[in-house]
Enzyme design. Structure first.
Site, PDB file in Angstrom:
ATOM      1  CG  HIS A 201      36.608  52.394  30.061  1.00 24.92           C
ATOM      2  ND1 HIS A 201      36.118  51.183  30.491  1.00 24.92           N
ATOM      3  CD2 HIS A 201      36.960  53.073  31.178  1.00 24.92           C
ATOM      4  CE1 HIS A 201      36.158  51.132  31.807  1.00 24.92           C
ATOM      5  NE2 HIS A 201      36.676  52.257  32.248  1.00 24.92           N
TER       6      HIS A 201
ATOM      7  CD  GLU B 297      39.393  55.223  38.002  1.00 28.69           C
ATOM      8  OE1 GLU B 297      39.345  54.273  37.172  1.00 28.69           O
ATOM      9  OE2 GLU B 297      39.059  56.383  37.716  1.00 28.69           O
TER      10      GLU B 297
ATOM     11  CG  HIS C 141      40.293  51.225  35.319  1.00 30.61           C
ATOM     12  ND1 HIS C 141      39.430  51.856  34.439  1.00 30.61           N
ATOM     13  CD2 HIS C 141      41.423  50.956  34.612  1.00 30.61           C
ATOM     14  CE1 HIS C 141      40.024  51.959  33.250  1.00 30.61           C
ATOM     15  NE2 HIS C 141      41.234  51.415  33.337  1.00 30.61           N
TER      16      HIS C 141
END
Length: 219
Positions: free
Chosen positions: A127, A183, A186
């Site tokens: 991120h 995930e 993501h």
């Protein structure tokens, strides 16, 4: 700086049972430089510098994302909408300080061992590159949960993310390689060329695609 030249990928014509012409992968990818679209960040490959800040961040629905990933996300969400699927942006760029706060919060809630499977330590987060986005359904159903994979947004992203330069970075069953739980929400922007080569390779993770060591734990 390491650069990798990918070998040829072969498409099989399933219906005919015959091999199609090989698809060459001519490009070299920079997986070390923090600003590279193809940088590989994991528990053994921190950003350099650890406090790296992308230079081209833009806002998408109030969240910051690197410009290239933002443009791709907009195209992805428009295409999904055309197919009758609404996708919303849940999370984008996080600074070193924001990631530190998030990680410490997880440590307080779950302890460090569990926290390390749920969130990256500051300086080790995708991120922070501005190239990772967490997506969801506007209803909030299965937000940041494994069941997201069976929701409209989750199914559409799994089928089409690669077309817009994204890969599902932490796939199911790859925790021993990535160090993170599954995930499906993501998405990591790597660019259309690499996303296509990754899809054709059949590999599950960027680590395996680039021949990197597994990174289940921090050094």
């Amino acid at each position: 700086m390491k650069r990798f030249r990918m070998v040829m990928a072969v498409l099989l014509l399933g219906a005919a049972g015959l091999p199609a012409p090989a698809v060459a992968a001519p490009a070299d990818y920079d997986i070390d430089t923090a600003s590279s679209l193809q940088v590989v960040v994991n528990k053994q490959r921190p950003l350099d510098p650890a406090t790296y800040v992308p230079s081209a961040l833009v806002r998408v629905t109030g969240l910051k994302v690197r410009a290239e990933a933002a443009d791709a996300y907009k195209k992805l969400s428009r295409a999904a909408k055309a197919d009758g699927v609404a996708i919303t942006l849940v999370s984008g760029y996080r600074s070193y300080a924001q990631q530190e706060s998030l990680y410490n919060d997880y440590v307080r809630q779950y302890g460090q061992q569990v926290a390390d499977t749920l969130a990256a330590r500051p300086g080790f987060s995708e991120h922070q590159t501005g190239l990772a986005v967490d997506i969801g359904n506007p209803s909030g159903s299965c937000a940041l949960a494994e069941c997201f994979e069976s929701t409209p947004a989750g199914r559409w992203a799994a089928a089409h993310a690669e077309e817009y330069g994204f890969v599902i970075r932490y796939p199911k069953g790859s925790g021993e390689v990535t160090g993170y739980s599954y995930e499906p929400w993501h998405l990591r922007y790597v660019g259309p060329a690499l996303a296509k080569e990754f899809e054709l390779s059949g590999e599950a993770t960027l680590e395996e695609f680039f021949g990197l060591p597994a990174a289940p734990d921090y050094n």
